[in-house]
Structures are given as C-alpha cells and as structure tokens.
Enzyme design. Structure first.
Site: not given
Ligand code: ZN
Length: 231
Positions: A106, A172
């Site tokens: 990202h 996570g």
C-alpha cells in the site's frame, strides 16, 4: 527449508501507537475515508489530503518498532529459508525493527509520487499543494500511498511468493480488505500451512489452519520462538 510468507496489517503497529481507520479517536476519526484515502478525495481537496498525510507522517516518524516487529526481523535473520514480509502498513516500523525484506503493497508515508509521470522520490516532512515534481515539474505531487479504489503495488511479485509458500502467516489484519484477504487461499492452494495471529479472530479466521489470539507484542515473539525451536 520452507519459505515463509507473512502478511502484516495495522494490528502489528497498533502497540507502537499508530491507529487505524477502524479505531475511535485519533487521526482517522476526524475524517471520512472517502475524503482522505481516495483519488477522488485528493482531486476535490488536495490540501486536506496533504495535511492528513503530513500528520500521519509526523506521527509515524515518532513511533518505535515493538517486540512483534523485532521478532519478525529475527525470524528473517535466523530462519534458514526465505522469509518475505508483505505489509499493508505505510509506516517503516518493520525496517526500523531490523527487517531487510519488506514489500509495501500500500505504499509508504516516506514516499512522494507524481500523478502525471509516476516519478517517485522521498517525501519531505510536509508535502503541499503546488509542489513541483522533480522530474517533470508538474504540480501533481501526491503521497505514494495506495488509496481505496487503486491497485496495490507489487501484486505479481506477491503472488509468486505465495505460490512458493510453505508457511503463510497473517498478522494483525482485519481480513476485510481485498486482495490481501484472499492471500490465504493462494497459500492454501500452494500447500502452505496457514496461521492467523490477531487480537481477535478476523472475518476470514476459519480459512486458517491455526489461530493465535492476543496482543501482537506477546503472540508474535512466541510464534517466532516456536518456529526457530522447531527447525
Ligand atoms: Zn512528474
């Protein structure tokens, strides 16, 4: 030795003080996602978007890697096979924790990207509207961040790694953002053992062979110890 592919998300940086867009309070709570994390939002109000990422860049710059980041760096160093970390995070805490091989799907807060010519350079602490691209001089500099509606970076490379994975771990991540949420299925198709490490089970938890629950700073070092003890 088996190749390990690890996907990490915001949950690994949470204990370093970096919030996510799902948290209440903090930076994200003051904005709508469509205003600060989409190309359309940037086109509408680039000053607002630069301000938001300037604040996130400053916050990330003051954060320290935690025990989960350093444990993964230790795994990369001591595991006899290849360990690839693919992260959805735009902070540099894996690298600050000593990791050497990190794929930022990202983008990163430390990068600037020219929307006209796709030139990339190191972002200044404060980006602003009208700042010229060092390559083409167009005033179209934007944070080098993949926004909602944009294609994540390095996907071919990531799928190649997943196709060779012997072990796949998701740490996570919410399991709600595609294409990352589907990585587990690629890994299963490759015959990998799969494990999710999370504070609470993700929506895709049932796809994994194993789920380890708890704060990342506790469960990640323990998982790394187990892997290194097993070899
Ligand atoms: Zn340019």
């Amino acid at each position: 030795m088996e190749k390990i592919v690890i996907l990490t998300g915001a949950g690994i940086s949470a204990e370093s003080g970096l919030g996510t867009f799902r948290d209440e309070g903090g930076l994200w709570a003051q904005h709508r996602i469509e205003d600060v994390a989409t190309p359309e939002g940037f086109a509408r109000n680039p000053a607002l978007v630069h301000g938001f990422y300037n604040a996130r860049r400053m916050q990330a710059g003051g954060a320290d890697p935690n025990a989960a980041h350093t444990a993964l760096a230790r795994l990369q160093r001591d595991w006899p096979g290849e360990v690839v970390i693919v992260t959805q995070n735009v902070d540099n805490l894996h690298e600050a924790g000593g990791a050497t091989r990190v794929i930022h799907m990202h983008g990163t807060l430390s990068g600037a990207l020219c929307a006209s010519c796709e030139h990339r350079w190191t972002a200044p602490a404060e980006m602003s509207v009208g700042e010229p691209c060092p390559a083409c001089r167009a005033a179209t500099a934007r944070p080098d961040i993949v926004w909602f509606g944009e294609m994540p970076y390095h996907m071919d490379q990531i799928y190649d790694h997943l196709a060779q994975a012997g072990i796949f771990a998701a740490i996570g991540t919410s399991g709600q953002v595609y294409p990352a949420a589907a990585f587990v299925h690629e890994a299963i198709a490759a015959g990998a053992q799969t494990v999710e490490l999370n504070l609470e089970p993700s929506v895709g938890a049932s796809s994994f062979d194993q789920t380890l629950l708890g704060p990342a700073t506790q469960i990640v070092p323990r998982w790394v110890d187990d892997l290194l003890g097993r070899r």
